[in-house]
Scaffold this active site. Structure first.
Site, PDB file in Angstrom:
ATOM      1  N   ASN A 210      -6.738  -3.240   0.279  1.00 12.27           N
ATOM      2  CA  ASN A 210      -5.760  -2.700   1.234  1.00 12.27           C
ATOM      3  C   ASN A 210      -6.281  -2.889   2.655  1.00 12.27           C
ATOM      4  OD1 ASN A 210      -7.363  -0.281   2.040  1.00 12.27           O
ATOM      5  ND2 ASN A 210      -7.149   0.130  -0.155  1.00 12.27           N
ATOM      6  N   LYS A 289     -11.882 -18.784 -12.406  1.00  5.36           N
ATOM      7  CA  LYS A 289     -10.778 -18.719 -11.446  1.00  5.36           C
ATOM      8  C   LYS A 289      -9.456 -18.985 -12.167  1.00  5.36           C
ATOM      9  CE  LYS A 289      -9.133 -20.755  -7.213  1.00  5.36           C
ATOM     10  NZ  LYS A 289      -8.694 -22.075  -6.900  1.00  5.36           N
ATOM     11  N   ILE A 307     -11.509   9.843  -7.261  1.00  2.00           N
ATOM     12  CA  ILE A 307     -12.866  10.319  -6.925  1.00  2.00           C
ATOM     13  C   ILE A 307     -12.802  11.711  -6.297  1.00  2.00           C
ATOM     14  CG2 ILE A 307     -14.937   9.790  -5.582  1.00  2.00           C
ATOM     15  CD1 ILE A 307     -13.983   6.813  -5.669  1.00  2.00           C
ATOM     16  N   LYS A 337      -0.803  17.829  -2.226  1.00  2.00           N
ATOM     17  CA  LYS A 337      -2.090  17.226  -2.631  1.00  2.00           C
ATOM     18  C   LYS A 337      -3.247  18.223  -2.513  1.00  2.00           C
ATOM     19  CE  LYS A 337      -0.777  12.507  -1.634  1.00  2.00           C
ATOM     20  NZ  LYS A 337      -0.794  11.395  -0.687  1.00  2.00           N
TER      21      LYS A 337
HETATM   22  N1  CTP Z   1      -8.877   9.101  -3.306  1.00  2.00           N
HETATM   23  C1  CTP Z   1      -9.980   9.025  -4.122  1.00  2.00           C
HETATM   24  N2  CTP Z   1      -9.948   8.258  -5.237  1.00  2.00           N
HETATM   25  C2  CTP Z   1      -8.829   7.575  -5.589  1.00  2.00           C
HETATM   26  C3  CTP Z   1      -7.702   7.642  -4.743  1.00  2.00           C
HETATM   27  C4  CTP Z   1      -7.764   8.420  -3.621  1.00  2.00           C
HETATM   28  O1  CTP Z   1     -11.004   9.648  -3.806  1.00  2.00           O
HETATM   29  N3  CTP Z   1      -8.830   6.835  -6.670  1.00  2.00           N
HETATM   30  C5  CTP Z   1      -8.937   9.971  -2.111  1.00  2.00           C
HETATM   31  C6  CTP Z   1      -8.872   9.250  -0.804  1.00  2.00           C
HETATM   32  O2  CTP Z   1     -10.166   8.981  -0.315  1.00  2.00           O
HETATM   33  C7  CTP Z   1      -8.133  10.242   0.074  1.00  2.00           C
HETATM   34  C8  CTP Z   1      -7.183  10.882  -0.896  1.00  2.00           C
HETATM   35  O3  CTP Z   1      -7.801  10.772  -2.156  1.00  2.00           O
HETATM   36  O4  CTP Z   1      -8.993  11.259   0.550  1.00  2.00           O
HETATM   37  C9  CTP Z   1      -5.865  10.189  -0.921  1.00  2.00           C
HETATM   38  O5  CTP Z   1      -5.189  10.729  -1.986  1.00  2.00           O
HETATM   39  P1  CTP Z   1      -4.008  10.015  -2.723  1.00  2.00           P
HETATM   40  O6  CTP Z   1      -3.340  11.061  -3.510  1.00  2.00           O
HETATM   41  O7  CTP Z   1      -4.439   8.786  -3.415  1.00  2.00           O
HETATM   42  O8  CTP Z   1      -3.206   9.660  -1.489  1.00  2.00           O
HETATM   43  P2  CTP Z   1      -2.321   8.472  -1.330  1.00  2.00           P
HETATM   44  O9  CTP Z   1      -3.052   7.196  -1.548  1.00  2.00           O
HETATM   45  O10 CTP Z   1      -1.688   8.727  -0.015  1.00  2.00           O
HETATM   46  O11 CTP Z   1      -1.446   8.791  -2.634  1.00  2.00           O
HETATM   47  P3  CTP Z   1       0.023   8.566  -2.989  1.00  2.00           P
HETATM   48  O12 CTP Z   1       0.190   7.100  -3.009  1.00  2.00           O
HETATM   49  O13 CTP Z   1       0.084   9.217  -4.335  1.00  2.00           O
HETATM   50  O14 CTP Z   1       0.806   9.298  -1.934  1.00  2.00           O
END
Ligand code: CTP
Length: 413
Positions: A210, A289, A307, A337
């Site tokens: 990303n 590949k 995490i 959240k």
């Molecule tokens: N996070 C994490 N591990 C993951 C995904 C996210 O630790 N596998 C943490 C990110 O570091 C951030 C938060 O969770 O602090 C983001 O949460 P998330 O619910 O994934 O937010 P979005 O990506 O905004 O989720 P969504 O697409 O569900 O809105």
């Protein structure tokens, strides 16, 4: 890496013989990683040329409040906003007297008035002028307003006399300036921060990832270190330099990030998850590949572990702070959240045109049970300092309740 890395320093130079030392000072500040912009008074320009300081700072030197061209480029308000700290060195007795009276009739005093960044003056003058009761009183007034006074040193003076009134040496000034960014809000705390994107391999040359640059996470790590914490940063692939006094662990995938975090999470006091972890990874990683063949390809993805939620669910969970990037309903989604992942705090930002990923500026809405704070759009370094101050406050509140001692008198930014 320099201890002023990433800091914007506005150096004011006023009209005394010690102005020649400002050339060396600009070099020292830049050696320590600072970006430096110089504002000179008319008097200063009699002692050292703006061209010298322009060449050394790498930016045009501003001298005139009423210069339409300079104001159009970076006017006094922009300069004031740009600065993370303002240092006036040398500061003459006259400058300090004008400062005491809140004058804003030249560019330097106007910038000082407009800036809410920490400020310092480094006086330099004849010892008699330094000892004069008016100067003594002005110094006391400036200190009373929170303006730091660096020096002066004692010794031989340009006028042939000897005593207090010499400008501190550039090296000493640079070190003192770094002290402006330190505070004791997290002294003795261990802080773990995640940052950057993760990469999830498809084959040996391709991956899913990303647009996260890691700027916010690294700024948070730097701000926590400035607040006196012992900081470990677990970061995905980013092109940024490690902040000083931060231990860095490089990872690539979400699984690696999780392992690095879980090995440490129970031993820290605060966990701040600023990483943009890939929510999914390819189910199969090709050993060779992938070759193009069919017109259409379907990728099978499986969920990565969360995490942040895993850490928050630990028996010995640290104070846990998450981030949320939202395109709409910021408060509702962030509060959801906060609860769903059992977090202590969540920092939500709206992602859009010039906010969020890879931008230098950001704005945050921070939520915790029973409270919230809006941190206005500003540079990520400054925003991170505000966020860390808030984290420290809530962390101490959680652990000391009403006995909370506000260790940080003032937000350093
Ligand atoms: N996070 C994490 N591990 C993951 C995904 C996210 O630790 N596998 C943490 C990110 O570091 C951030 C938060 O969770 O602090 C983001 O949460 P998330 O619910 O994934 O937010 P979005 O990506 O905004 O989720 P969504 O697409 O569900 O809105």
């Amino acid at each position: 890496m320099g201890y002023l890395s990433g800091k914007n320093i506005l150096l004011g130079v006023t009209g005394g013989i010690a102005a020649y030392k400002s050339a060396e000072l600009v070099r020292r500040l830049r050696e320590q990683g600072a970006a430096v912009r110089v504002v000179m008074t008319a008097g200063a320009a009699e002692f050292i040329t703006p061209l010298t300081l322009q060449a050394l700072s790498g930016h045009p030197v501003a001298t005139d409040l009423l210069d339409p061209a300079a104001e159009a480029a970076m006017g006094h308000i922009e300069l004031a906003r740009w600065a993370d700290a303002v240092l006036v060195a040398p500061a003459t007795a006259n400058f300090m007297a004008r400062r005491v009276h809140g004058r804003g009739d030249d560019l330097l005093t106007a910038v000082c008035l407009a800036s809410d960044a920490p400020q310092a003056v480094a006086p330099a003058m004849n010892r008699g002028m330094w000892d004069d009761p008016a100067t003594r009183q002005n110094i006391a007034t400036l200190e009373g307003r929170g303006i730091r006074v660096f020096g002066p040193a004692e010794g031989g003076q340009a006028c042939g006399e000897s005593g207090p009134g010499r400008l501190l040496e550039p090296e000493q000034l640079t070190e003192n300036l770094a002290g402006l960014f330190s505070n004791a809000a997290l002294t003795g705390c261990r802080v773990l921060v995640t940052a950057g994107p993760t990469r999830e391999a498809l084959d040996p040359v391709r991956y899913l990832s990303n647009r996260s640059s890691g700027k916010m996470g690294l700024a948070v790590a730097a701000a926590a270190a400035e607040a006196g914490a012992q900081v470990t940063l677990v970061t995905g692939p980013v092109v940024l330099q490690t902040p000083s006094r931060v231990e860095r662990i490089d990872v690539v995938t979400a699984a690696e990030m999780q392992q690095a975090v879980l090995e440490r999470a129970s031993a820290v006091d605060i966990f701040i998850a600023a990483a943009a972890v890939a929510d999914y990874r390819p189910q199969f990683v090709a050993a060779q590949k992938l070759k193009k063949s069919a017109e259409k390809q379907v990728l099978e993805l499986i969920r990565n572990p969360d995490i942040l939620a895993t850490v928050a669910a630990l028996e010995a969970a640290p104070f846990t702070v998450g981030f949320a990037a939202e395109t709409g309903s910021v408060e509702r989604n962030a509060r959801h959240k906060l609860q769903a992942k059992s977090l202590d705090m969540i920092a939500a930002n709206r992602v859009g045109a010039d906010l969020g990923f890879d931008a230098d500026d950001n704005a945050l809405q921070v939520f915790w049970e029973g409270g919230s704070a809006a941190l206005e759009k500003t540079r990520k370094s400054r925003l991170a300092r505000q966020l860390v101050a808030l984290v420290a406050e809530r962390y101490h509140h959680k652990h000391n309740g009403d006995k909370v001692i506000k260790l940080h008198a003032k937000d350093p930014a």
